[in-house]
Design an enzyme around this catalytic site. Sequence first.
Site, PDB file in Angstrom:
ATOM      1  N   ASP A  80       0.781  -1.376  -0.236  1.00  0.00           N
ATOM      2  CA  ASP A  80      -0.045  -0.006   0.199  1.00  0.00           C
ATOM      3  C   ASP A  80       1.069   1.040   0.296  1.00  0.00           C
ATOM      4  OD1 ASP A  80      -2.548   0.866  -0.057  1.00  0.00           O
ATOM      5  OD2 ASP A  80      -2.041   1.482   2.396  1.00  0.00           O
TER       6      ASP A  80
ATOM      7  N   GLU B 118       1.926  -0.612  -4.896  1.00  0.00           N
ATOM      8  CA  GLU B 118       0.683   0.554  -5.049  1.00  0.00           C
ATOM      9  C   GLU B 118       1.519   1.401  -5.292  1.00  0.00           C
ATOM     10  OE1 GLU B 118      -2.980   2.721  -3.927  1.00  0.00           O
ATOM     11  OE2 GLU B 118      -1.337   2.505  -2.402  1.00  0.00           O
TER      12      GLU B 118
END
Length: 555
Positions: free
Chosen positions: A201, A244
């Site tokens: 993330d 990401e």
Amino acid sequence: MINDLWYKNAVIYCLSVETFMDANGDGVGDFQGLMRRLDYLAGLGVTALWLMPFQRSPGRDDGYDVSDYYAVDPRYGTLGDFVEFTHAAKQRGLRVLIDLVVNHTSDQHPWFQSARQDPASPYRDWYVWSDKKPKNADKGMVFPGVQETTWTWDDKAGAFYFHRFYDFQPDLNTANPLVQAEILKIMGFWIQLGVSGFRMDAAPFVISAKGPDVGDEPALDYDMLRTFREFLQWRQGDAIVLCEANVLPDTDMDYFGDDGERMQMMFNFQVNQNLFYALASADTRPLAKALKATAKKSSTGQWGMFLRNHDELDLGRLADDQRQTVFQAFGPDPGMQLYDRGIRRRLAPMLEGGQRRLELAYSLLFTMPGTPVIRYGDEIGMGDDLSLPERNCARTPMQWSGEPQGGFTKSDKPVLPVIADGPYGFGHVNAAEQRRQPGSLLNWTERIIRMRKEVPEIGWGTFEVLRLRDPAVLAVRYAWRRNHVLCVHNLSHAPREVSIDVGLGDEDGRLLVNLLGDEHSRADERGRHTLLLEAYGYRWYRIGGLDYLLRRSEI
Ligand code: GLC
């Protein structure tokens, strides 16, 4: 050590345990429920699952605010259930990736609680503090319009703390070696419990310099990515990180590493945004440019290609007029837009539900040079509930059947409302019914996944965008181990005829064998193919026609 590049030709399915299937009837999805649906997922043909965060969390950002990295949130089950799940997935040949949310913790995490209470706490330096409000405190918010600042005063600490995201998500001081060691420990823990890797993330923020004196363009410590990868590979050779990182193409290689020594996979946000522009405008030229700009990757690196995910469709990297074109086409109401940069809807309502256009969009996705990542519910064309705040509108429970609550739960209080009314209500859109209809989107998705697996050239090979006169049509040729595949997509709502020279210049280019239908193409005497594509039409051809397995055995 196993060093299998399985992710080069995988099909990844992303889901949230919370909204997938509830087995115990409390309204919240759980691991027991997910286990009951593994045969469905294996049947669909996906090869890996990506689970959104399920660790213990107050749940203020849908689990992206973790309060214990080593525990399953009790609402979803126990660590025992998790291990049963990874075992059951493995039995069906499904790999499991999980979210790794280590840019920040929840403010309820015991580390933060200890850090704020006492300047002498061993965890004080695990977070990022400032006595005075930093000058750029009102800059760099990830959720503009909802989030007001990136530095918030904490009375207990007597200091401001830094948070790139919401104020309940204090950033970890990732430059601190102890924090880095803890991140490795977290990875090692879940690897041991059966996962094949992580979706990291907010990767650019994880490696970014943080602090009151850091300017608007903080330095990035890319080498941190190498330490993550090395650790993983030493522990388990085939484990990967999927980053990401919504970044510009000129930094892609900083993430992959020139020799592939950093991240194995990255989401391709550049292609994602231009793909939506292409769908909105029927002009594929910027998409072709994005494909070329991101063609380079390390030899072991791979792109994660996607259409929609659990967040808003971020259009921030498009030119202003391009972004307006996409807004006009797919999210004209301000209520459909989010954070001044994106659209929060699901794919089917954006494309107005027509199966032909959804097929086109998915066919494009499955032929983008990389590994496709699809999202639960998209295989049946689920809709959204715009009455829910922010990104929750596209996170409603999976619609399994026409039973109450779409078969998601026996409770009448689901964790998020199931879409019950309108054209996307579970009465019309559900997996059970689509299973029975041969031409349904669900069955189409299963067939296209099967075909995608039989065309490894897309995942493994090199590609070239062929030059065509008509910008509404995209033709991409892939090459791998002397095999060639051609995929052609018509993004226009009107039929198009195109003339293509597949550019191989030998006998091979004369025959195009249609992989999805029975109308094949033979070149004319000039060596050109004339293809008539219906509105939103798509074709996958094997050039030369020989099956790749036959060809492989020649090598
Ligand atoms: C990522 C996630 C998003 C989350 C944020 C903070 O962008 O995709 O859902 O809110 O990070 O963790």
